[in-house]
Design a protein around this motif. Structure first.
Motif, mmCIF file in Angstrom:
data_model
loop_
_atom_site.group_PDB
_atom_site.id
_atom_site.type_symbol
_atom_site.label_atom_id
_atom_site.label_comp_id
_atom_site.label_asym_id
_atom_site.label_seq_id
_atom_site.Cartn_x
_atom_site.Cartn_y
_atom_site.Cartn_z
ATOM 1 N N ASN A 45 42.516 72.904 -4.260
ATOM 2 C CA ASN A 45 41.171 72.766 -4.808
ATOM 3 C C ASN A 45 40.926 71.338 -5.292
ATOM 4 N N VAL A 46 41.923 70.721 -5.911
ATOM 5 C CA VAL A 46 41.786 69.324 -6.355
ATOM 6 C C VAL A 46 41.551 68.408 -5.159
ATOM 7 N N LEU A 47 42.272 68.642 -4.072
ATOM 8 C CA LEU A 47 42.070 67.837 -2.863
ATOM 9 C C LEU A 47 40.646 67.993 -2.331
ATOM 10 N N ALA A 48 40.169 69.227 -2.251
ATOM 11 C CA ALA A 48 38.813 69.468 -1.732
ATOM 12 C C ALA A 48 37.762 68.836 -2.634
ATOM 13 N N GLU A 49 37.938 68.976 -3.945
ATOM 14 C CA GLU A 49 36.975 68.397 -4.887
ATOM 15 C C GLU A 49 36.984 66.868 -4.804
ATOM 16 N N GLY A 50 38.169 66.286 -4.652
ATOM 17 C CA GLY A 50 38.265 64.833 -4.508
ATOM 18 C C GLY A 50 37.567 64.321 -3.265
ATOM 19 N N VAL A 51 37.726 65.033 -2.174
ATOM 20 C CA VAL A 51 37.053 64.638 -0.928
ATOM 21 C C VAL A 51 35.549 64.768 -1.094
ATOM 22 N N ARG A 52 35.100 65.850 -1.717
ATOM 23 C CA ARG A 52 33.662 66.047 -1.918
ATOM 24 C C ARG A 52 33.059 64.893 -2.727
ATOM 25 N N LYS A 53 33.707 64.527 -3.824
ATOM 26 C CA LYS A 53 33.189 63.438 -4.664
ATOM 27 C C LYS A 53 33.221 62.100 -3.936
ATOM 28 N N ALA A 54 34.306 61.848 -3.207
ATOM 29 C CA ALA A 54 34.423 60.577 -2.497
ATOM 30 C C ALA A 54 33.405 60.460 -1.372
ATOM 31 N N VAL A 55 33.106 61.558 -0.699
ATOM 32 C CA VAL A 55 32.089 61.528 0.356
ATOM 33 C C VAL A 55 30.721 61.239 -0.253
ATOM 34 N N ASP A 56 30.446 61.807 -1.423
ATOM 35 C CA ASP A 56 29.170 61.531 -2.092
ATOM 36 C C ASP A 56 29.053 60.058 -2.478
ATOM 37 N N GLU A 57 30.177 59.449 -2.869
ATOM 38 C CA GLU A 57 30.148 58.055 -3.325
ATOM 39 C C GLU A 57 30.292 57.042 -2.199
ATOM 40 N N LYS A 58 31.180 57.313 -1.219
ATOM 41 C CA LYS A 58 31.532 56.323 -0.209
ATOM 42 C C LYS A 58 31.131 56.694 1.204
ATOM 43 N N GLY A 59 30.590 57.866 1.386
ATOM 44 C CA GLY A 59 30.221 58.301 2.725
ATOM 45 C C GLY A 59 31.425 58.818 3.490
ATOM 46 N N VAL A 60 31.432 58.582 4.787
ATOM 47 C CA VAL A 60 32.467 59.112 5.667
ATOM 48 C C VAL A 60 33.857 58.611 5.284
ATOM 49 N N LEU A 61 33.971 57.403 4.778
ATOM 50 C CA LEU A 61 35.272 56.865 4.365
ATOM 51 C C LEU A 61 35.897 57.728 3.277
ATOM 52 N N GLY A 62 35.095 58.407 2.495
ATOM 53 C CA GLY A 62 35.592 59.278 1.439
ATOM 54 C C GLY A 62 36.420 60.442 1.947
ATOM 55 N N ILE A 63 36.211 60.828 3.198
ATOM 56 C CA ILE A 63 37.008 61.905 3.790
ATOM 57 C C ILE A 63 38.480 61.527 3.781
ATOM 58 N N PHE A 64 38.762 60.257 4.027
ATOM 59 C CA PHE A 64 40.146 59.807 4.126
ATOM 60 C C PHE A 64 40.753 59.411 2.789
ATOM 61 N N THR A 65 39.941 59.044 1.824
ATOM 62 C CA THR A 65 40.473 58.542 0.553
ATOM 63 C C THR A 65 40.345 59.518 -0.611
ATOM 64 N N GLY A 66 39.436 60.457 -0.533
ATOM 65 C CA GLY A 66 39.134 61.328 -1.669
ATOM 66 C C GLY A 66 40.292 62.178 -2.135
ATOM 67 N N GLY A 67 40.999 62.800 -1.220
ATOM 68 C CA GLY A 67 42.119 63.653 -1.585
ATOM 69 C C GLY A 67 43.238 62.875 -2.239
ATOM 70 N N PHE A 68 43.517 61.679 -1.720
ATOM 71 C CA PHE A 68 44.570 60.851 -2.301
ATOM 72 C C PHE A 68 44.216 60.408 -3.709
ATOM 73 N N THR A 69 42.976 60.011 -3.900
ATOM 74 C CA THR A 69 42.541 59.549 -5.212
ATOM 75 C C THR A 69 42.572 60.672 -6.242
ATOM 76 N N ALA A 70 42.107 61.848 -5.865
ATOM 77 C CA ALA A 70 42.028 62.965 -6.802
ATOM 78 C C ALA A 70 43.408 63.477 -7.191
ATOM 79 N N ALA A 71 44.340 63.485 -6.263
ATOM 80 C CA ALA A 71 45.659 64.062 -6.524
ATOM 81 C C ALA A 71 46.712 63.027 -6.886
ATOM 82 N N ALA A 72 46.327 61.761 -6.976
ATOM 83 C CA ALA A 72 47.304 60.692 -7.186
ATOM 84 C C ALA A 72 48.096 60.862 -8.475
#
Length: 122
Positions: free
Chosen positions: A72-99
């Motif tokens: 769930n943390v990974l999914a939420e991180g991707v969702r937030k990153a996509v809202d902020e960074k667009g498509v690039l957030g798909i690749f970075t959101g999970g790493f940032t949220a779970a780091a």
């Protein structure tokens, strides 16, 4: 709401996840690694479609501590990153949220490996 009730909800939900995992181990030929991976994937899917967050709001640590909570943390991180960074957030959101959780697991695993001498169980 009383603290005892909060603990009871967390215990029951976390225990239900453990019960499901134990039943899968006992009644199927799935390996523990596949069950753990399935829990993470289930957390990602349930988090992505918005089903898991109400469970987290109700059960607290009973829903965030198990592996489904990590998904769930990974999914939420991707969702937030996509809202902020667009498509690039798909690749970075999970790493940032779970780091923080991943770093803590690595740090404490290394620390305990230094403190205690590993050996065979035999």
């Amino acid at each position: 709401m009383s603290v005892v009730f909060e603990y009871l909800k967390a215990f029951l939900v976390g225990g239900a996840f453990c019960l499901i995992g134990q039943i899968l181990i006992d009644k199927t030929k799935l390996t523990p690694a596949r069950i753990l991976t399935s829990y993470v994937v289930a957390g990602v899917i349930l988090g992505a479609v918005g089903i898991y967050q109400p469970l987290v709001d109700w059960a607290g640590a009973g829903a965030t501590v198990p592996l489904t909570g990590f998904g769930n943390v990974l999914a939420e991180g991707v969702r937030k990153a996509v809202d902020e960074k667009g498509v690039l957030g798909i690749f970075t959101g999970g790493f940032t949220a779970a780091a923080a959780g991943i770093c803590a697991a690595i740090f404490f695993g290394y620390l305990f490996a230094l403190i205690f001498k590993p050996g065979d169980k035999s």
